[in-house]
Write a protein that holds these residues in place. Sequence first.
Motif, short mmCIF file in Angstrom:
data_model
loop_
_atom_site.label_atom_id
_atom_site.label_comp_id
_atom_site.label_asym_id
_atom_site.label_seq_id
_atom_site.Cartn_x
_atom_site.Cartn_y
_atom_site.Cartn_z
N TYR A 1 0.93 -1.20 0.00
CA TYR A 1 -0.14 -0.08 0.02
C TYR A 1 0.75 1.15 0.02
CZ TYR A 1 -4.57 -2.24 0.65
OH TYR A 1 -5.77 -2.88 0.32
N SER B 1 0.80 4.02 -3.05
CA SER B 1 0.26 5.24 -2.66
C SER B 1 1.31 6.30 -3.35
CB SER B 1 0.31 5.69 -1.09
OG SER B 1 -0.67 4.85 -0.76
N ARG C 1 -7.16 2.47 -3.77
CA ARG C 1 -7.44 1.43 -3.22
C ARG C 1 -8.34 0.39 -3.98
NH1 ARG C 1 -9.17 -0.25 2.17
NH2 ARG C 1 -7.36 1.02 2.98
N LEU D 1 -5.86 -1.84 -5.63
CA LEU D 1 -5.13 -2.60 -5.02
C LEU D 1 -5.87 -3.84 -4.43
CD1 LEU D 1 -3.06 -0.03 -2.45
CD2 LEU D 1 -2.01 -1.79 -3.99
N GLN D 2 -7.02 -3.67 -4.18
CA GLN D 2 -8.01 -4.83 -3.59
C GLN D 2 -9.16 -5.24 -4.34
OE1 GLN D 2 -9.79 -2.88 -0.23
NE2 GLN D 2 -11.36 -1.91 -1.27
N GLU E 1 -2.51 4.68 2.80
CA GLU E 1 -2.78 5.74 1.61
C GLU E 1 -3.18 6.89 2.13
OE1 GLU E 1 -4.50 2.92 2.50
OE2 GLU E 1 -6.50 2.90 1.40
#
Length: 321
Positions: free
Chosen positions: A139, A143, A190, A193-194, A258
């Motif tokens: 993360y 970021s 986000r 990433l997820q 982040e």
Amino acid sequence: MSTTTTRDLARPAEAKAPKAGPRRRLGGSRTFNFWLFTGPFLAGLLVFVYIPIGWSIYLSFFEARFTVTPSEFVGFAHYREMLQNDDFMGSLVTFTLFAAIIVPATWAMSLGLALLVNRLRFMRAFFRSVFFLPTACSYVAASLIWKMSIFNGVRFGLANTVLGWFGVENIAWLANPDPPWYWLVIVTARLWLQSGFYMILFLAALQNIPKELYEAAAIDGAKQGWQTFRHITLPQLRATSTAVILLLLVAAYQAFDEFFNLLARTTWGRPPLVELYYIALGQEQDYGRGSAGAVILTLLICVVTLFQGKIMGFGRGEESK
């Protein structure tokens, strides 16, 4: 000529009772293997999770500045101070807004990716790996990439470069809260990433849906597309959707990396964990107030999660739905 008679052949073989000794040794071996494999994990869980949680709750009732050793019992004074703290309450509003944006956006994106990958006839494993790969990224690293390369506030940023092709002036994405362009930066980071992780969960659930349901729907005249998705696919994904939403809520409440790396030391746009970081590890180093805020945040997460699970019917049997 054999002396074995027909009666001897028809007589079943006598079963020999197993000896008790080897069974006891086998059971002891299984117990030893169980503790051998789970013991280190349980010890780590106790030392690094449960004991710190218990100590944090204990510390929230005491005055503890610049030390984790309690000095003076203050009762619920820290809880009252945190509930009256405008910065902390504002951070709760911030994380509520963040959760309201990121949870449905990630749910829709991960489900859409799962539907697309599930319909592929070739290279399914390749695209599944490509979409899942960002999950392994840090993360913090993501970021910094978003901040330095994509949403840089000068003309060298990718976003401003693309907007410059259409005559749009450079936008300070992270330097100004009005308008709050920083939400676009945080949410897109986000999402990237997820979404792949939750796509895998949805993809596994899609592959477990019986094909007979779609065949029966086609016989009844149901059209492929939205009609079958609404009446067959979506209801079959109810349990997975509930689990995904609960996981997304908890992850949204725990957002830290982040926000901390993108917004640096700004006073606006702080989620609760960032605010608690500055209270407990900043200049004040007030571990008592920080622990009280952490307990408040934990209780709020539990309440919202249980409420969401109640609405979605998490844990209920199929007969009660």
